[in-house]
Scaffold this active site. Structure first.
Site, mmCIF file in Angstrom:
data_model
loop_
_atom_site.group_PDB
_atom_site.id
_atom_site.type_symbol
_atom_site.label_atom_id
_atom_site.label_comp_id
_atom_site.label_asym_id
_atom_site.label_seq_id
_atom_site.Cartn_x
_atom_site.Cartn_y
_atom_site.Cartn_z
ATOM 1 N N LYS A 1 0.877 -1.170 0.000
ATOM 2 C CA LYS A 1 0.000 0.000 0.000
ATOM 3 C C LYS A 1 0.908 1.211 0.000
ATOM 4 O O LYS A 1 1.589 1.488 0.993
ATOM 5 C CB LYS A 1 -0.928 0.028 1.214
ATOM 6 C CG LYS A 1 -1.765 1.313 1.218
ATOM 7 C CD LYS A 1 -2.570 1.531 2.475
ATOM 8 C CE LYS A 1 -3.017 3.001 2.516
ATOM 9 N NZ LYS A 1 -3.836 3.316 3.696
ATOM 10 N N GLY B 1 -8.203 9.534 9.044
ATOM 11 C CA GLY B 1 -8.595 9.687 10.440
ATOM 12 C C GLY B 1 -9.591 10.795 10.708
ATOM 13 O O GLY B 1 -9.980 11.017 11.852
ATOM 14 N N ALA C 1 -9.563 5.926 3.361
ATOM 15 C CA ALA C 1 -9.463 7.080 4.272
ATOM 16 C C ALA C 1 -10.703 7.959 4.244
ATOM 17 O O ALA C 1 -11.309 8.178 3.198
ATOM 18 C CB ALA C 1 -8.244 7.946 3.966
ATOM 19 N N GLY C 2 -11.066 8.420 5.418
ATOM 20 C CA GLY C 2 -12.157 9.364 5.572
ATOM 21 C C GLY C 2 -13.440 8.764 6.113
ATOM 22 O O GLY C 2 -14.311 9.486 6.594
ATOM 23 N N ALA D 1 -9.531 2.133 8.916
ATOM 24 C CA ALA D 1 -8.914 1.720 10.179
ATOM 25 C C ALA D 1 -9.530 2.492 11.337
ATOM 26 O O ALA D 1 -10.265 1.935 12.158
ATOM 27 C CB ALA D 1 -7.405 1.931 10.139
ATOM 28 N N SER D 2 -9.265 3.800 11.371
ATOM 29 C CA SER D 2 -9.672 4.620 12.521
ATOM 30 C C SER D 2 -11.149 4.478 12.860
ATOM 31 O O SER D 2 -11.511 4.425 14.037
ATOM 32 C CB SER D 2 -9.370 6.094 12.254
ATOM 33 O OG SER D 2 -8.014 6.271 11.951
#
Lengths: 262, 67
Positions: free
Chosen positions: A97, A158, A184-185, A206-207
């Site tokens: 990645k 995040g 992301a986001g 993830a977050s």
């Protein structure tokens, strides 16, 4: 019917790619990853202390989840390429990645360095999944230099702001020649569902899970959101319209006007 | 000799990279580990043949949570 996510010859049943950053403990991470149903999960490469034992890799191995190393924290093509080579050496995979960050506060990608690193790594035989901005031109260039998947952000890493520019994401999807993964986001399940409804091939997050109050519960929500969004995309949504369209036919309705009175 | 291990000075008596890693307490098998010396990746197969000189920057990396 099988509806597999295919990237560079690998077929994945789960379209949810997870990250491992932000988890409070390996235990919490393990419960979340299992609940997410993911088959591919990112790990970072960091300095190792002597005698260090028991890592996130053992956890992934236990559950048959493939590790996808990333180049998080790299600000130049040179650093990202070197990190990818170290990851290949450490993990025995040529999947990477690719992240090349251009700015500390927004963690937005540096498009010039990213493109250069992507081309170098693809030429070197890496399977490159490139984290990129939601710029359709750059996304096209990344595919053209040999990336196996293009991974536009919905919003900064995040931030949990969801998909800030669905219009751009649509343009990327319209022209895509590789799988497109929203990366992301994502803040909550509806963001992941929307990405899939728009036609993304997968979602990487993830977050939103690891920093949720109940990570395993949110992981399950994300799994279902990705599945639901994918089904909705394949099913084909109805067009939006300004006025109502009755779902019950008016034909055959009873005449219930009142009598003339007597 | 004195090397720079993961950014910190370290004293180690070793001729090769493999010896240095073992003396410093790293797992000899090295699964899940990658090493760079002065910014160049040293593949696991070359750890025994790579001679180490004082002052070299040795980075020992492994997979951790992230991304």
């Amino acid at each position: 019917m099988d509806d597999l996510l295919r990237i560079a010859g690998r077929a994945l049943r789960s379209r949810l790619i997870m990250g491992t950053g932000g988890a409070t403990s390996l235990d919490a991470l393990e419960r979340a990853l299992v609940a997410s149903g993911t088959e591919l999960t990112t790990v970072a490469l960091r300095r190792l202390d002597p005698g260090a034992r028991g890592s996130v890799l053992d956890l992934l191995r236990r559950h048959g989840i493939a590790a996808l190393p990333n180049t998080a924290g790299c600000f130049t093509a040179r650093d990202a390429v070197l990190t990818a080579k170290l990851a290949r050496e450490a993990l025995g995979t040529d999947w990477i990645k690719l992240e090349v960050i251009g700015d500390d506060r927004t963690l937005l990608p540096d498009p010039v360095e990213l493109r250069e690193a992507a081309e170098t790594l693809a030429d070197d035989g890496f399977t490159v999944l490139a984290y990129t901005s939601d710029d359709p031109v750059l996304a096209g260039q990344l595919a053209a230099v040999g990336c196996a998947a293009v991974m536009p952000l919905g919003a900064p890493i995040g931030s949990g702001m969801g998909i800030l520019n669905p219009y751009n994401l649509r343009l990327i999807l319209d022209r895509a020649t590789t799988p497109v993964i929203l990366d992301a986001g994502v803040g909550t399940a509806s963001d992941a569902a929307l990405a899939m409804e728009l036609g993304c091939d997968g979602v990487l997050l993830a977050s939103a899970v690891t920093r949720a109050q109940e990570p395993a519960l949110m992981a399950e929500a994300m799994r279902k959101a990705v599945e639901a969004g994918r089904l909705a995309h394949r099913a084909g949504r109805i067009p939006r319209r300004r006025y109502a369209l009755a779902s019950t036919p008016s034909e055959g309705a009873a005449d219930l006007t009142g009598g003339t009175g007597a | 000799m004195r090397i720079l291990l993961n950014g910190r000075p370290a004293e180690v008596e070793a001729v090769t990279l493999a010896e240095a890693l073992a003396r410093l307490g790293y797992d000899a098998g090295g699964a899940g580990v990658a090493v760079a010396v002065d910014g160049e990746v040293v593949p696991r197969g070359s750890w025994r043949s790579r001679a180490l000189a004082g002052g070299e920057r040795v980075e020992v990396l492994g997979a951790t949570q992230g991304g």
